[in-house]
Design a protein around this motif. Structure first.
Motif, PDB file in Angstrom:
ATOM      1  N   SER A   1       0.932  -1.248   0.021  1.00 59.44           N
ATOM      2  CA  SER A   1      -0.040   0.027  -0.052  1.00 59.44           C
ATOM      3  C   SER A   1       0.902   1.232  -0.056  1.00 59.44           C
ATOM      4  N   LEU A   2       2.099   1.269   0.735  1.00 58.93           N
ATOM      5  CA  LEU A   2       3.047   2.202   0.504  1.00 58.93           C
ATOM      6  C   LEU A   2       3.492   2.799  -0.893  1.00 58.93           C
ATOM      7  N   LEU A   3       3.893   1.228  -1.520  1.00 57.74           N
ATOM      8  CA  LEU A   3       4.226   1.431  -2.814  1.00 57.74           C
ATOM      9  C   LEU A   3       2.974   2.228  -3.821  1.00 57.74           C
ATOM     10  N   GLY A   4       1.769   1.884  -3.337  1.00 57.89           N
ATOM     11  CA  GLY A   4       0.796   2.319  -4.335  1.00 57.89           C
ATOM     12  C   GLY A   4       0.463   3.796  -3.991  1.00 57.89           C
ATOM     13  N   ILE A   5       0.810   4.443  -2.734  1.00 58.66           N
ATOM     14  CA  ILE A   5       0.764   5.639  -2.334  1.00 58.66           C
ATOM     15  C   ILE A   5       1.745   6.491  -2.898  1.00 58.66           C
ATOM     16  N   LEU A   6       2.943   6.078  -3.012  1.00 60.60           N
ATOM     17  CA  LEU A   6       3.977   6.794  -3.601  1.00 60.60           C
ATOM     18  C   LEU A   6       3.850   6.904  -5.223  1.00 60.60           C
ATOM     19  N   ALA A   7       3.625   5.894  -5.567  1.00 54.08           N
ATOM     20  CA  ALA A   7       3.532   5.711  -7.294  1.00 54.08           C
ATOM     21  C   ALA A   7       2.340   6.450  -7.882  1.00 54.08           C
ATOM     22  N   ASN A   8       1.072   6.221  -7.033  1.00 56.84           N
ATOM     23  CA  ASN A   8      -0.115   7.034  -7.499  1.00 56.84           C
ATOM     24  C   ASN A   8      -0.100   8.466  -7.136  1.00 56.84           C
TER      25      ASN A   8
ATOM     26  N   PHE B   1       0.272  14.017  -9.190  1.00 56.20           N
ATOM     27  CA  PHE B   1       1.015  15.199  -9.344  1.00 56.20           C
ATOM     28  C   PHE B   1       1.468  15.298 -10.782  1.00 56.20           C
ATOM     29  N   LEU B   2       1.677  14.396 -11.443  1.00 56.30           N
ATOM     30  CA  LEU B   2       1.803  14.721 -13.003  1.00 56.30           C
ATOM     31  C   LEU B   2       0.624  15.152 -13.770  1.00 56.30           C
ATOM     32  N   ILE B   3      -0.696  14.562 -13.362  1.00 56.43           N
ATOM     33  CA  ILE B   3      -1.743  14.691 -14.346  1.00 56.43           C
ATOM     34  C   ILE B   3      -2.582  15.781 -13.464  1.00 56.43           C
ATOM     35  N   LYS B   4      -2.431  16.493 -12.614  1.00 61.48           N
ATOM     36  CA  LYS B   4      -3.286  17.229 -11.988  1.00 61.48           C
ATOM     37  C   LYS B   4      -3.576  18.665 -12.720  1.00 61.48           C
ATOM     38  N   LYS B   5      -2.483  19.138 -13.259  1.00 63.76           N
ATOM     39  CA  LYS B   5      -2.458  20.433 -14.106  1.00 63.76           C
ATOM     40  C   LYS B   5      -3.151  20.265 -15.332  1.00 63.76           C
TER      41      LYS B   5
ATOM     42  N   HIS C   1      -9.271   8.827 -11.630  1.00 64.34           N
ATOM     43  CA  HIS C   1      -8.793   7.197 -11.500  1.00 64.34           C
ATOM     44  C   HIS C   1      -7.450   7.188 -10.771  1.00 64.34           C
ATOM     45  N   LEU C   2      -6.793   7.940 -10.726  1.00 62.79           N
ATOM     46  CA  LEU C   2      -5.380   8.033 -10.295  1.00 62.79           C
ATOM     47  C   LEU C   2      -5.616   8.489  -8.686  1.00 62.79           C
TER      48      LEU C   2
ATOM     49  N   SER D   1      -5.234   3.219  -1.704  1.00 62.47           N
ATOM     50  CA  SER D   1      -3.911   2.535  -1.140  1.00 62.47           C
ATOM     51  C   SER D   1      -3.847   3.444   0.470  1.00 62.47           C
ATOM     52  N   VAL D   2      -4.196   4.586   0.437  1.00 59.34           N
ATOM     53  CA  VAL D   2      -4.176   5.419   2.120  1.00 59.34           C
ATOM     54  C   VAL D   2      -5.156   4.412   2.872  1.00 59.34           C
ATOM     55  N   ALA D   3      -6.117   4.000   2.373  1.00 62.71           N
ATOM     56  CA  ALA D   3      -7.193   3.081   3.028  1.00 62.71           C
ATOM     57  C   ALA D   3      -6.738   1.873   3.337  1.00 62.71           C
ATOM     58  N   VAL D   4      -5.955   1.117   2.276  1.00 64.09           N
ATOM     59  CA  VAL D   4      -5.422  -0.208   2.505  1.00 64.09           C
ATOM     60  C   VAL D   4      -4.199  -0.005   3.664  1.00 64.09           C
ATOM     61  N   LEU D   5      -3.613   0.885   3.632  1.00 68.68           N
ATOM     62  CA  LEU D   5      -2.655   1.059   4.624  1.00 68.68           C
ATOM     63  C   LEU D   5      -2.969   1.097   5.982  1.00 68.68           C
ATOM     64  N   THR D   6      -4.257   2.110   6.209  1.00 67.07           N
ATOM     65  CA  THR D   6      -4.706   2.149   7.427  1.00 67.07           C
ATOM     66  C   THR D   6      -5.310   0.577   7.790  1.00 67.07           C
ATOM     67  N   GLY D   7      -5.922  -0.172   6.791  1.00 72.87           N
ATOM     68  CA  GLY D   7      -6.419  -1.335   7.253  1.00 72.87           C
ATOM     69  C   GLY D   7      -5.258  -2.348   7.726  1.00 72.87           C
ATOM     70  N   GLY D   8      -4.153  -2.248   6.806  1.00 72.96           N
ATOM     71  CA  GLY D   8      -3.042  -2.828   7.382  1.00 72.96           C
ATOM     72  C   GLY D   8      -2.599  -2.680   8.548  1.00 72.96           C
TER      73      GLY D   8
END
Length: 306
Positions: free
Chosen positions: A129-136, A141-145, A159-160, A167-174
């Motif tokens: 989930s940490l990997l998902g948070i960082l990558a997503n 950040f890239l797509i926001k503008k 989607h992103l 991923s944040v929710a999954v991390l909390t659950g973990g």
């Protein structure tokens, strides 16, 4: 028939989006999806597998967005007189629809896991989930503008963004499962993620559907436009009005205008330019197609007609 293109609209139009950021996001999501599928199967985490399914849908959605972005830059031709200007609207429709479909699948899986709860290997869930948070997070950040430029990029951004939040929710659950052995939080978080997906996807699905169905944009009142044109001294009546949005940059209007006098073509051109200016500045209409009439026997009281 008079036809007007409002050239003042160039400053109003959205600049084209570069596809490089989409490609980076696609590659990152492929990495996340593969990692989460393997990790979810090993750990037994439904939330992680749910997130992987969502990420996989994102890979497909981002590919759709990229293809639409490329097509939208193609020029018009004799067989495609509007070019591919609606490609990004179609992509937004497809992507928002997939958000809702994925959410329904996740709700079904969450209910099944509530009925039959399973122990989850929390350490793997936490790291992935940490990997998902960082990558997503980086993809967001890239797509926001670019997400502020059109529906297509907004659908990719949503989607992103929902991936990152999932991923944040999954991390909390973990963390809750690791330190407190609360395993029912896994399907609960899956259910929350799914409800959020439906909430985020519905508005975009509704907006893209309105454009594809040629509905009048929400910001435009037909009666106000008719009144604006009718206020011109030489105009007697405005009828048979159609207003639609071609894409997010272009709003088209066609109408019949009954004139008080049998005016010359040169006079009509001046009036057309005046109408063009009025409708662009007051209502955001970028393209006009006007049929001038004088003494023609048709229904002058029908404002809108097929």
């Amino acid at each position: 028939m008079g036809h007007g293109h409002n050239h003042h609209g160039h400053g109003h139009a959205h600049p084209k989006v570069e596809g490089k950021n989409l490609i980076i996001s696609i590659l990152l999501n492929i990495l996340i999806t593969a990692s989460q599928v393997v990790g979810g199967l090993i750990s037994g985490s439904l939330a992680l597998l749910s997130d992987a399914l969502h990420n996989f849908s994102d890979v497909l959605s981002l590919i759709v967005s990229y293809i639409a972005n490329v097509l939208s830059k193609k020029k018009a031709s004799t067989t495609k007189t509007f070019g591919y200007k609606r490609a990004e609207i179609i992509a937004a429709f497809v992507n928002s629809a997939t958000l809702i479909i994925v959410a329904i699948i996740l709700i079904k899986e969450a209910i099944e896991r509530f009925i039959s709860p399973e122990e989850v290997e929390s350490n793997l869930v936490i790291w992935l989930s940490l990997l998902g948070i960082l990558a997503n997070g980086f993809s967001v950040f890239l797509i926001k503008k670019d997400s502020k430029k059109n529906m297509n990029m907004k659908s990719a951004y949503l989607h992103l963004l929902t991936d990152m939040l999932a991923s944040v929710a999954v991390l909390t659950g973990g963390l809750l499962m690791k330190f407190y052995e609360i395993y029912w939080v896994d399907p609960l978080l899956t259910l929350i993620i799914a409800i959020y997906l439906i909430y985020m996807g519905f508005d975009l699905l509704k907006d893209s559907t309105r454009v594809l169905m040629l509905f009048t944009p929400n910001t435009i009142q037909v009666q106000h436009i008719v009144q604006t044109i009718t206020n011109l001294e030489s105009v007697k009546n405005v009828h048979h009005v159609h207003i639609w949005q071609l894409n997010e940059d272009e709003v088209h209007l066609e109408a019949h205008i009954d004139f008080t006098l049998d005016i010359r073509l040169s006079e009509f051109d001046k009036i057309l330019s005046q109408i063009e200016e009025e409708l662009y500045h007051k209502h955001g209409i970028t393209h006009l197609n006007i049929q001038p009439e004088f003494g023609k026997c048709d229904s002058k009281h029908v404002i809108v007609q097929d």
